[in-house]
Design an enzyme around this catalytic site. Sequence first.
Site, PDB file in Angstrom:
ATOM      1  N   GLY A  12       1.009  -1.145  -0.146  1.00  0.00           N
ATOM      2  CA  GLY A  12      -0.100   0.074  -0.107  1.00  0.00           C
ATOM      3  C   GLY A  12       0.842   1.167   0.126  1.00  0.00           C
ATOM      4  N   GLY A  15      -0.227   4.966  -1.264  1.00  0.00           N
ATOM      5  CA  GLY A  15      -1.401   5.715  -0.690  1.00  0.00           C
ATOM      6  C   GLY A  15      -0.827   7.064   0.185  1.00  0.00           C
ATOM      7  N   GLN A  16      -1.593   7.423   0.986  1.00  0.00           N
ATOM      8  CA  GLN A  16      -1.168   8.849   1.577  1.00  0.00           C
ATOM      9  C   GLN A  16      -0.184   8.653   2.800  1.00  0.00           C
ATOM     10  OE1 GLN A  16      -4.314  10.301   4.500  1.00  0.00           O
ATOM     11  NE2 GLN A  16      -3.566  12.433   4.414  1.00  0.00           N
ATOM     12  N   ASP A  38       2.093  -2.088  -4.397  1.00  0.00           N
ATOM     13  CA  ASP A  38       0.881  -1.628  -4.272  1.00  0.00           C
ATOM     14  C   ASP A  38       0.155  -2.213  -5.632  1.00  0.00           C
ATOM     15  OD1 ASP A  38      -1.640   0.373  -4.692  1.00  0.00           O
ATOM     16  OD2 ASP A  38      -0.272   1.414  -3.140  1.00  0.00           O
ATOM     17  N   ASP A  54      -1.241  -7.817  -4.837  1.00  0.00           N
ATOM     18  CA  ASP A  54      -2.402  -7.729  -4.269  1.00  0.00           C
ATOM     19  C   ASP A  54      -2.204  -8.392  -3.104  1.00  0.00           C
ATOM     20  OD1 ASP A  54      -5.079  -8.089  -3.289  1.00  0.00           O
ATOM     21  OD2 ASP A  54      -5.864  -8.849  -5.365  1.00  0.00           O
ATOM     22  N   TYR A 144     -15.293  -0.389   9.144  1.00  0.00           N
ATOM     23  CA  TYR A 144     -13.856   0.059   9.089  1.00  0.00           C
ATOM     24  C   TYR A 144     -13.546  -0.111  10.505  1.00  0.00           C
ATOM     25  CZ  TYR A 144      -9.678   3.020   9.080  1.00  0.00           C
ATOM     26  OH  TYR A 144      -8.349   3.551   9.233  1.00  0.00           O
ATOM     27  N   LYS A 148     -10.890  -2.778  12.232  1.00  0.00           N
ATOM     28  CA  LYS A 148      -9.713  -2.228  13.023  1.00  0.00           C
ATOM     29  C   LYS A 148      -9.675  -2.944  14.495  1.00  0.00           C
ATOM     30  CE  LYS A 148      -7.508   0.399   9.631  1.00  0.00           C
ATOM     31  NZ  LYS A 148      -6.372  -0.327   9.275  1.00  0.00           N
TER      32      LYS A 148
HETATM   33  P1  NAD Z   1      -4.879   5.153   1.138  1.00  0.00           P
HETATM   34  O1  NAD Z   1      -6.216   4.537   0.761  1.00  0.00           O
HETATM   35  O2  NAD Z   1      -4.340   6.493   0.741  1.00  0.00           O
HETATM   36  O3  NAD Z   1      -3.597   4.011   0.719  1.00  0.00           O
HETATM   37  C1  NAD Z   1      -3.740   2.526   0.622  1.00  0.00           C
HETATM   38  C2  NAD Z   1      -2.919   1.853  -0.578  1.00  0.00           C
HETATM   39  O4  NAD Z   1      -3.337   0.760  -0.474  1.00  0.00           O
HETATM   40  C3  NAD Z   1      -3.499   2.554  -2.061  1.00  0.00           C
HETATM   41  O5  NAD Z   1      -2.199   3.145  -2.781  1.00  0.00           O
HETATM   42  C4  NAD Z   1      -4.004   1.321  -2.692  1.00  0.00           C
HETATM   43  O6  NAD Z   1      -3.841   1.214  -3.982  1.00  0.00           O
HETATM   44  C5  NAD Z   1      -3.260   0.130  -1.988  1.00  0.00           C
HETATM   45  N1  NAD Z   1      -4.332  -0.976  -1.861  1.00  0.00           N
HETATM   46  C6  NAD Z   1      -5.656  -0.975  -1.835  1.00  0.00           C
HETATM   47  N2  NAD Z   1      -5.940  -2.415  -1.802  1.00  0.00           N
HETATM   48  C7  NAD Z   1      -4.595  -3.151  -2.173  1.00  0.00           C
HETATM   49  C8  NAD Z   1      -4.309  -4.461  -2.355  1.00  0.00           C
HETATM   50  N3  NAD Z   1      -5.559  -5.540  -2.334  1.00  0.00           N
HETATM   51  N4  NAD Z   1      -3.244  -4.858  -2.349  1.00  0.00           N
HETATM   52  C9  NAD Z   1      -2.165  -3.948  -2.310  1.00  0.00           C
HETATM   53  N5  NAD Z   1      -2.431  -2.652  -2.178  1.00  0.00           N
HETATM   54  C10 NAD Z   1      -3.505  -2.358  -2.030  1.00  0.00           C
HETATM   55  O7  NAD Z   1      -4.778   4.813   2.721  1.00  0.00           O
HETATM   56  P2  NAD Z   1      -3.751   5.471   3.750  1.00  0.00           P
HETATM   57  O8  NAD Z   1      -4.288   6.577   4.297  1.00  0.00           O
HETATM   58  O9  NAD Z   1      -2.368   5.637   3.476  1.00  0.00           O
HETATM   59  O10 NAD Z   1      -4.087   4.451   5.013  1.00  0.00           O
HETATM   60  C11 NAD Z   1      -2.951   3.376   5.239  1.00  0.00           C
HETATM   61  C12 NAD Z   1      -3.360   2.641   6.534  1.00  0.00           C
HETATM   62  O11 NAD Z   1      -3.366   3.464   7.532  1.00  0.00           O
HETATM   63  C13 NAD Z   1      -4.874   2.118   6.288  1.00  0.00           C
HETATM   64  O12 NAD Z   1      -4.522   0.885   7.138  1.00  0.00           O
HETATM   65  C14 NAD Z   1      -5.595   2.902   7.158  1.00  0.00           C
HETATM   66  O13 NAD Z   1      -6.832   2.273   7.757  1.00  0.00           O
HETATM   67  C15 NAD Z   1      -4.550   3.456   8.238  1.00  0.00           C
HETATM   68  N6  NAD Z   1      -5.220   4.721   8.742  1.00  0.00           N
HETATM   69  C16 NAD Z   1      -5.102   5.932   7.980  1.00  0.00           C
HETATM   70  C17 NAD Z   1      -5.318   7.135   8.476  1.00  0.00           C
HETATM   71  C18 NAD Z   1      -5.409   8.432   7.650  1.00  0.00           C
HETATM   72  O14 NAD Z   1      -5.954   9.368   8.197  1.00  0.00           O
HETATM   73  N7  NAD Z   1      -4.599   8.299   6.476  1.00  0.00           N
HETATM   74  C19 NAD Z   1      -5.959   7.452   9.919  1.00  0.00           C
HETATM   75  C20 NAD Z   1      -6.078   5.992  10.637  1.00  0.00           C
HETATM   76  C21 NAD Z   1      -5.576   4.811   9.910  1.00  0.00           C
HETATM   77  N1  SER Z   2      -8.504   8.849   8.696  1.00  0.00           N
HETATM   78  C1  SER Z   2      -9.232   7.918   8.539  1.00  0.00           C
HETATM   79  C2  SER Z   2     -10.718   7.876   8.143  1.00  0.00           C
HETATM   80  O1  SER Z   2     -11.207   8.930   8.166  1.00  0.00           O
HETATM   81  C3  SER Z   2      -9.238   7.531  10.226  1.00  0.00           C
HETATM   82  O2  SER Z   2      -8.786   6.225  10.273  1.00  0.00           O
HETATM   83  O3  SER Z   2     -11.088   6.892   7.704  1.00  0.00           O
END
Ligand code: NAD
Ligand code: SER
Length: 313
Positions: A12, A15-16, A38, A54, A144, A148
């Site tokens: 992943g 992603g962000q 990814d 994947d 979600y 978690k």
């Molecule tokens: P995101 O959606 O920006 O990135 C997720 C990445 O995973 C994407 O690039 C997507 O292409 C990839 N992905 C999706 N399905 C996939 C698969 N089957 N195989 C491989 N890659 C795959 O998410 P994020 O914001 O970077 O979050 C990452 C983690 O952090 C997640 O577990 C999320 O729950 C957790 N999280 C994020 C936040 C936040 O504010 N961003 C807050 C709390 C928790």
């Molecule tokens: N930033 C995340 C969301 O809004 C918190 O896990 O889903």
Amino acid sequence: MYNKEDKILIIGAGGQIGTELTEELSKLYGSSNVIAADLKPIPSLHNNPFEKLDILDKEAVFNVVKKHGVRQVYLLAALLSATGEQNPMFAWKLNMEGLFNILDLAKEKHIDKVYWPSSIAVFGPTTPKVNTSQFTVMEPSTVYGISKQAGERWCEWYFHKFGVDVRSLRYPGLIGWKSAPGGGTTDYAVHIFHEALKNKRYECFLEKDTVLPMMHMEDAIRATIEIMHADPASVRLRGSYNLAGMSFNPEEIAAEIRKHIPEFTITYKPDFRQQIANSWPQSINDAEAREHWGWKPAYDLPGLVKNMLTNLA
Ligand code: NAD
Ligand code: SER
């Protein structure tokens, strides 16, 4: 405490969080040791090996781990709160099966260490909202959040049952300028900066008084690396740690932006994400993270707004 030679796999990575984590881990371990994986290509990589992968394909994940001699996995692939509610059964599948695939690799000793993020979404409408503590009522109302919360319990179970070295943080909403958010309820707090700079106005999908816990991405990345590098004995919680940065509502962040862009205006058009936000805490007590492995955030709201506007401009 870390071995600079370790090969790290970030799943992943596009992603962000993955975009920024890949960059920071590359500074510590070297780009060639940090493998970015990814479903989709990642344009921002600098000399990192890339694997199109994947997480649900267990055999493919195993093959990538063996091919590169991976010792640590950061599992970031997931559906977040808003997209999860729109596709609940797939969110459950991706968020749970992905985690099992990695925990099993660690259980079978193919890797040494796992990072898996949890979220403030583990809390629900019956949780005390202010200064929410590590151990409290947890009745999440989103798919979600349910995934978690279950994931946290499984991480702890794999640690106690099989000695899997898994570490986790309950991130608040994360705000950074290097990458776009991927379908969460807190995403407004990133979009608002782009719209403020581009159009001097923003229509927010949450009500103006919706207070949520938030954090600058730099703090979140530092916390992630700090917990992964901490002495295993200091990581006393193997479910997930509360982690706090700051708390604000849309009206407050808009007011802070106006100190830099006086003509900025905000309007409000709440949608289905309002209900999700209403179910979450307003502020987080992260005493255990501070005490056990020395966590301390650096950014407050004025610092975050200044940093975001400067870098995005
Ligand atoms: P995101 O959606 O920006 O990135 C997720 C990445 O995973 C994407 O690039 C997507 O292409 C990839 N992905 C999706 N399905 C996939 C698969 N089957 N195989 C491989 N890659 C795959 O998410 P994020 O914001 O970077 O979050 C990452 C983690 O952090 C997640 O577990 C999320 O729950 C957790 N999280 C994020 C936040 C936040 O504010 N961003 C807050 C709390 C928790
Ligand atoms: N930033 C995340 C969301 O809004 C918190 O896990 O889903």
